[in-house]
Design a protein around this motif. Structure first.
Motif, PDB file in Angstrom:
ATOM      1  N   PRO A   1       0.812  -1.201   0.085  1.00  0.00           N
ATOM      2  CA  PRO A   1       0.053  -0.162   0.003  1.00  0.00           C
ATOM      3  C   PRO A   1       0.930   1.074  -0.079  1.00  0.00           C
ATOM      4  N   VAL A   2       0.346   2.290  -0.311  1.00  0.00           N
ATOM      5  CA  VAL A   2       1.120   3.461  -0.375  1.00  0.00           C
ATOM      6  C   VAL A   2       0.252   4.633   0.587  1.00  0.00           C
ATOM      7  N   ILE A   3       1.105   5.228   1.342  1.00  0.00           N
ATOM      8  CA  ILE A   3       0.677   6.312   2.369  1.00  0.00           C
ATOM      9  C   ILE A   3       1.222   7.779   1.890  1.00  0.00           C
ATOM     10  N   SER A   4       0.285   8.201   0.953  1.00  0.00           N
ATOM     11  CA  SER A   4       0.773   9.338   0.312  1.00  0.00           C
ATOM     12  C   SER A   4       0.778  10.797   1.100  1.00  0.00           C
TER      13      SER A   4
ATOM     14  N   VAL B   1      -4.412  11.696  14.178  1.00  0.00           N
ATOM     15  CA  VAL B   1      -3.551  11.229  13.198  1.00  0.00           C
ATOM     16  C   VAL B   1      -4.337  11.074  11.886  1.00  0.00           C
ATOM     17  N   THR B   2      -3.846  11.545  10.776  1.00  0.00           N
ATOM     18  CA  THR B   2      -4.690  11.362   9.490  1.00  0.00           C
ATOM     19  C   THR B   2      -3.397  11.051   8.338  1.00  0.00           C
ATOM     20  N   ALA B   3      -4.072  10.012   7.694  1.00  0.00           N
ATOM     21  CA  ALA B   3      -3.248   9.390   6.699  1.00  0.00           C
ATOM     22  C   ALA B   3      -4.081   9.110   5.420  1.00  0.00           C
ATOM     23  N   VAL B   4      -3.473   9.538   4.404  1.00  0.00           N
ATOM     24  CA  VAL B   4      -4.286   9.156   2.858  1.00  0.00           C
ATOM     25  C   VAL B   4      -3.410   7.910   2.473  1.00  0.00           C
TER      26      VAL B   4
END
Length: 135
Positions: A31-34, A49-52
């Motif tokens: 997966p990619v954490i952009s 905490v916020t992650a796309v």
């Protein structure tokens, strides 16, 4: 009678093609954490905490390990590809600014894992006023 015995041995077979449409390719793409942020709210004394996160197949879990903890906080899908969690278990006992780590771990449905570390800062506490000398 001979004709019916001959026909009894016919038929069957056929097929050979599979009707199973599953994808037999192995997914090795992580997966990619952009984008990933950890923000401290001084008024509420909590960190958000916020992650796309995206994946070529599907995301299974997104978790945050806050302050070096071995206990994960599950991050919830808030919109689109954005996952969020808010935690109030943050230290607030220092008289100087302190930076704390958050590790975001993403696992896809094939078991591929990506991790990213971000930091948030808890501002220094204001020291108490010292008593004045009455003399």
């Amino acid at each position: 009678l001979a004709l019916s015995m001959l026909l009894a041995g016919c038929g069957g077979g056929g097929g050979g093609g599979s009707t199973d449409n599953k994808d037999d390719t192995t997914d090795t793409t992580a997966p990619v954490i952009s984008s990933c942020t950890a923000t401290f709210d001084e008024d509420e004394c909590q960190v958000t905490v916020t992650a796309v996160v995206t994946d070529n197949k599907a995301v299974s879990t997104v978790r945050a390990f806050i302050n070096g903890s071995s206990t994960a906080k599950d991050m919830l899908l808030s919109s689109g590809s954005t996952y969020t969690v808010t935690c109030s278990e943050v230290p607030e006992d220092s008289y100087s600014d302190v930076s704390y780590p958050v590790v975001v771990s993403v696992t896809d449905t094939s078991g591929n894992v990506t991790k990213k570390t971000v930091y948030y800062v808890v501002p220094a506490l204001t020291p108490p006023d010292l008593p004045t000398d009455p003399s």
